[in-house]
Design a protein around this motif. Structure first.
Motif, PDB file in Angstrom:
ATOM      1  N   GLY A 141       0.687  -0.920   0.024  1.00  0.00           N
ATOM      2  CA  GLY A 141       0.084   0.017  -0.024  1.00  0.00           C
ATOM      3  C   GLY A 141       0.843   1.222   0.211  1.00  0.00           C
ATOM      4  N   ALA A 142       2.123   1.048   0.357  1.00  0.00           N
ATOM      5  CA  ALA A 142       2.998   2.360   0.128  1.00  0.00           C
ATOM      6  C   ALA A 142       3.209   2.796  -1.254  1.00  0.00           C
ATOM      7  N   VAL A 143       3.526   4.279  -1.344  1.00  0.00           N
ATOM      8  CA  VAL A 143       3.899   4.652  -2.753  1.00  0.00           C
ATOM      9  C   VAL A 143       5.329   5.138  -2.570  1.00  0.00           C
ATOM     10  N   PRO A 144       5.834   5.351  -3.858  1.00  0.00           N
ATOM     11  CA  PRO A 144       7.290   5.754  -3.867  1.00  0.00           C
ATOM     12  C   PRO A 144       7.599   7.043  -3.371  1.00  0.00           C
ATOM     13  N   GLU A 145       6.705   7.959  -3.200  1.00  0.00           N
ATOM     14  CA  GLU A 145       6.951   9.381  -2.615  1.00  0.00           C
ATOM     15  C   GLU A 145       7.133   9.551  -1.185  1.00  0.00           C
ATOM     16  N   ILE A 146       6.732   8.369  -0.570  1.00  0.00           N
ATOM     17  CA  ILE A 146       7.108   8.146   0.913  1.00  0.00           C
ATOM     18  C   ILE A 146       8.431   8.213   1.021  1.00  0.00           C
ATOM     19  N   VAL A 147       9.025   9.021   2.049  1.00  0.00           N
ATOM     20  CA  VAL A 147      10.420   9.040   2.269  1.00  0.00           C
ATOM     21  C   VAL A 147      10.658   8.662   3.712  1.00  0.00           C
ATOM     22  N   ILE A 148      11.544   7.563   3.676  1.00  0.00           N
ATOM     23  CA  ILE A 148      11.885   6.953   4.911  1.00  0.00           C
ATOM     24  C   ILE A 148      13.239   7.768   5.672  1.00  0.00           C
ATOM     25  N   LEU A 149      12.929   8.421   6.876  1.00  0.00           N
ATOM     26  CA  LEU A 149      14.031   9.060   7.382  1.00  0.00           C
ATOM     27  C   LEU A 149      14.721   8.444   8.483  1.00  0.00           C
ATOM     28  N   ALA A 150      14.093   7.506   9.163  1.00  0.00           N
ATOM     29  CA  ALA A 150      14.694   6.741  10.396  1.00  0.00           C
ATOM     30  C   ALA A 150      13.853   5.535  10.675  1.00  0.00           C
ATOM     31  N   MET A 151      14.470   4.381  10.965  1.00  0.00           N
ATOM     32  CA  MET A 151      13.619   3.369  11.596  1.00  0.00           C
ATOM     33  C   MET A 151      14.437   2.239  12.459  1.00  0.00           C
ATOM     34  N   GLY A 152      13.767   1.461  12.999  1.00  0.00           N
ATOM     35  CA  GLY A 152      14.307   0.446  13.951  1.00  0.00           C
ATOM     36  C   GLY A 152      13.572  -0.894  13.788  1.00  0.00           C
ATOM     37  N   LEU A 153      13.948  -1.896  14.417  1.00  0.00           N
ATOM     38  CA  LEU A 153      13.689  -3.203  14.348  1.00  0.00           C
ATOM     39  C   LEU A 153      12.602  -3.684  15.112  1.00  0.00           C
ATOM     40  N   ALA A 154      11.524  -4.386  14.980  1.00  0.00           N
ATOM     41  CA  ALA A 154      10.272  -4.663  15.631  1.00  0.00           C
ATOM     42  C   ALA A 154      10.069  -6.247  15.527  1.00  0.00           C
ATOM     43  N   THR A 155       9.042  -6.978  16.211  1.00  0.00           N
ATOM     44  CA  THR A 155       8.855  -8.209  16.031  1.00  0.00           C
ATOM     45  C   THR A 155       7.553  -8.460  16.505  1.00  0.00           C
ATOM     46  N   SER A 156       6.898  -9.670  15.956  1.00  0.00           N
ATOM     47  CA  SER A 156       5.512 -10.152  16.657  1.00  0.00           C
ATOM     48  C   SER A 156       5.894 -11.298  17.279  1.00  0.00           C
ATOM     49  N   ILE A 157       6.773 -11.827  17.467  1.00  0.00           N
ATOM     50  CA  ILE A 157       7.040 -12.874  18.481  1.00  0.00           C
ATOM     51  C   ILE A 157       8.112 -12.703  19.399  1.00  0.00           C
ATOM     52  N   GLU A 158       7.695 -13.128  20.524  1.00  0.00           N
ATOM     53  CA  GLU A 158       8.578 -12.842  21.892  1.00  0.00           C
ATOM     54  C   GLU A 158       9.552 -13.956  21.910  1.00  0.00           C
ATOM     55  N   ASN A 159      10.805 -13.502  21.803  1.00  0.00           N
ATOM     56  CA  ASN A 159      11.680 -14.450  22.093  1.00  0.00           C
ATOM     57  C   ASN A 159      11.783 -15.376  23.221  1.00  0.00           C
ATOM     58  N   ASP A 160      11.886 -16.590  23.104  1.00  0.00           N
ATOM     59  CA  ASP A 160      11.813 -17.492  24.461  1.00  0.00           C
ATOM     60  C   ASP A 160      13.189 -17.953  24.573  1.00  0.00           C
ATOM     61  N   THR A 161      13.793 -17.431  25.656  1.00  0.00           N
ATOM     62  CA  THR A 161      15.189 -17.870  26.158  1.00  0.00           C
ATOM     63  C   THR A 161      15.246 -19.085  27.106  1.00  0.00           C
ATOM     64  N   GLY A 162      14.045 -19.708  27.407  1.00  0.00           N
ATOM     65  CA  GLY A 162      14.102 -21.030  27.772  1.00  0.00           C
ATOM     66  C   GLY A 162      14.323 -20.755  29.460  1.00  0.00           C
ATOM     67  N   ALA A 163      14.294 -19.675  29.783  1.00  0.00           N
ATOM     68  CA  ALA A 163      14.228 -19.474  31.295  1.00  0.00           C
ATOM     69  C   ALA A 163      13.211 -20.158  32.033  1.00  0.00           C
ATOM     70  N   TRP A 164      13.652 -20.941  33.243  1.00  0.00           N
ATOM     71  CA  TRP A 164      12.974 -21.801  34.137  1.00  0.00           C
ATOM     72  C   TRP A 164      11.868 -20.777  34.722  1.00  0.00           C
ATOM     73  N   GLY A 165      10.728 -21.320  34.582  1.00  0.00           N
ATOM     74  CA  GLY A 165       9.474 -20.710  35.341  1.00  0.00           C
ATOM     75  C   GLY A 165       9.017 -19.550  34.675  1.00  0.00           C
ATOM     76  N   GLU A 166       9.735 -19.268  33.535  1.00  0.00           N
ATOM     77  CA  GLU A 166       9.392 -17.987  33.087  1.00  0.00           C
ATOM     78  C   GLU A 166       7.972 -18.079  32.063  1.00  0.00           C
ATOM     79  N   THR A 167       6.995 -16.959  32.013  1.00  0.00           N
ATOM     80  CA  THR A 167       5.729 -17.028  31.363  1.00  0.00           C
ATOM     81  C   THR A 167       5.762 -15.715  30.404  1.00  0.00           C
ATOM     82  N   LEU A 168       5.891 -16.274  29.194  1.00  0.00           N
ATOM     83  CA  LEU A 168       5.736 -14.838  28.098  1.00  0.00           C
ATOM     84  C   LEU A 168       4.336 -14.373  27.907  1.00  0.00           C
ATOM     85  N   TYR A 169       4.450 -13.143  28.001  1.00  0.00           N
ATOM     86  CA  TYR A 169       3.146 -12.423  27.645  1.00  0.00           C
ATOM     87  C   TYR A 169       2.721 -12.115  26.379  1.00  0.00           C
TER      88      TYR A 169
END
Length: 549
Positions: A438-466
């Motif tokens: 849906g984006a068009v070429p006229e959109i200028v990306i000035l800055a950005m960062g990384l995101a995710t939709s999956i919470e990283n599971d480190t396998g810590a004992w007893g931990e519950t991921l939200y």
């Protein structure tokens, strides 16, 4: 600087908080032995000359209320005392059908009240114990007064969606066949949950001030705080107190001339924005109706400027019953009556998916499903907390001292907790829209960062991921048609962006993050400079030809 009236925390108050939080939502005790006071107003915004009706239920014999302007300094303006108290019956499904309480008091908004957020504080006392409930009325300037250059449009669609008072919201609740499901229908005729309108200093935000420490169990301090003090765990996700209030206070300190409105105003009055040069959206701005969005599109096409310093533009809603109900079927959109009717594009689903097929990038230049979580739990939990700058020569970065590759807002933690982004390609170290979403070429990306939709599971004992992987599974099915290891992997990756777009006769500047306001609150000089650059240019009506590509 003075603040509004604060709650008296007594042993009885704390006991009551523990009782209410035996379940996840805030609501009436339905026990006359428990001291409480709750109330609501039929509408969310008023103009001078309007009558404001209060619907109040209390177990106290007498109650009082105060109205004050919640600006840079709290200004008490109206006090009514010694009102007779009545404990009202509250329907079990009040979060869906409304409380239906009769009128308890009313007052008329005076002509000399300035635009802004107005806090109504209800008080009830018994045996020296005090409970308070807070409401917000957004006063927008009467039409006979000269319009301000800016209008701050409060994200009331998201407020309603997260309001858990009485049992249900658009996330979880007492509805459904098992009595434990989100409600696609919500009522506005009920109190705001505790924490939406007023918070004490130091209340944690959804995005923690420091990244998660490797090797330690993941924590969600704002939920722990909410449980300990009897607030809704949704307070950090939505509401005046967490988002619009910090921006309004900063703007008032800047001596900028602002008007105030709500998204619900846009739904009922789509020409409202035409009186202003610049419309501003801040914070967590997730739920919109088609009429609200149409109003913004028309405003920009006719030359209006939009500063969207907000994140998570995700769900289409409908406002029905003269504003008394908000509809959003979300993950069960196939059950929305519109899905099989003559107007399937009005189905209350994610903007980017069928049958809506109206990506957010068409309005604000970014999409929610291409972004989502950053800094929440283990979702990019060790990320830098800011945006990486790619086009420092753009006018938005003037007077910041930022160069290519620098971080904007890392120290003030502005990147998260939900962000919006785009599919993009890199060319010679610079990002460009891929124009597949849906984006068009006229959109200028000035800055950005990384995101995710999956919470990283480190396998810590007893931990519950939200967060877990539920959102990634929805994204995989919505964007790719099925959940497979390959589509789940593709859905794990997202981003958040700052973009600039000259659209039609107008302009859009989007910093697609919920937490931009914390750069202002925490005095981040570079975030403040960017905000000033945008408001100075957009408030003056100046048009930029500098794309800094």
């Amino acid at each position: 600087m003075t603040e509004g009236p604060g709650p008296a925390i007594t042993p009885r108050t704390r006991a009551r908080a523990r009782h209410i939080l035996d379940h996840y939502y805030i609501g009436p005790a339905r026990d006359p032995r428990v001291l409480e006071v709750w109330g609501y107003t039929p509408r969310m915004s008023y103009v001078p000359g309007d009558e404001v009706v209060l619907h109040v239920s209390t177990t106290a014999e007498r109650w009082s209320f105060e109205v004050g302007r919640d600006g840079l300094r709290y200004e008490p303006l109206l006090q009514m005392d010694d009102l007779p108290g009545h404990h009202r019956d509250t329907p079990a499904d009040c979060s869906v059908t409304g409380c239906g309480w009769p009128e308890s008091a009313r007052f008329t908004v005076p002509d000399d009240w300035r635009p802004g957020g107005y806090l109504i504080t209800l008080r009830a006392e018994r045996d020296g114990d005090r409970i308070e409930e807070h409401h917000l009325i957004l006063i927008r300037r009467a039409r006979h007064l000269p319009p301000a250059p800016y209008v701050l449009v409060c994200a009331t669609g998201t407020w309603v969606a997260y309001n858990c008072w009485g049992g249900s919201n658009h996330y979880e609740g007492i509805t459904g066949p098992d009595g434990n499901a989100f409600s696609p229908v919500l009522s506005t005729q009920r109190p705001w949950t505790r924490g939406f309108c007023k918070l004490p200093p130091g209340a944690p935000r959804a995005l923690p001030e420091l990244p998660q420490k490797p090797g330690e169990m993941v924590r969600y301090p704002y939920m722990e705080w909410a449980y300990a003090y009897g607030y809704s765990k949704k307070y950090a996700s939505s509401g005046w107190a967490s988002y619009e209030r910090p921006f309004a206070r900063w703007a008032e300190a800047e001596d900028r001339d602002f008007d105030f409105a709500t998204l619900h105003n846009l739904d009922s009055d789509p020409d409202l924005l035409s009186r202003h040069r610049c419309a501003i959206f801040v914070g967590h701005d997730e739920y919109w109706s088609a009429r609200m969005r149409d109003a913004v599109d028309a405003f920009v096409e006719e030359g209006g400027k939009v500063a969207r310093l907000a994140g998570n533009f995700l769900w289409q809603t409908r406002i029905e019953n003269q504003g008394r109900n908000q509809i959003c079927y979300k993950y069960t959109a196939e059950h929305d009556p519109k899905a099989k009717g003559s107007t399937p594009h009005l189905t209350t689903a994610a903007w980017e998916v069928a049958p809506v097929n109206r990506p957010g990038a068409l309005t604000f230049g970014v999409n929610a499903l291409r972004g989502v979580y950053a800094g929440l739990g283990r979702c990019v939990g060790n990320g830098p907390g800011g945006f990486t700058v790619y086009r420092p020569g753009h006018w938005g970065f003037a007077n910041t001292g930022l160069g290519y590759g620098d971080q904007l807002g890392a120290g003030s933690r502005i990147f998260g907790y939900e962000v919006d982004g785009l599919d993009y390609r890199m060319d010679d170290g610079l990002p460009y829209p891929a124009c597949t979403d849906g984006a068009v070429p006229e959109i200028v990306i000035l800055a950005m960062g990384l995101a995710t939709s999956i919470e990283n599971d480190t396998g810590a004992w007893g931990e519950t991921l939200y967060i877990g992987a539920t959102d990634a599974e929805f994204k995989a099915k919505a964007l790719f048609g099925a959940v497979t290891p390959e589509t789940l992997d593709a859905s794990a990756r997202g981003n958040g962006m700052i973009i600039h777009w000259q659209k039609g006769r107008g302009e859009i500047f989007t910093a697609a993050t919920c937490e931009w306001v914390m750069g202002l609150t925490r005095g981040d000089a570079q975030v403040i400079a960017v905000t000033r650059n945008v408001l100075d240019r957009f408030g003056s009506g100046q048009t930029s030809t500098d794309q800094a590509s």
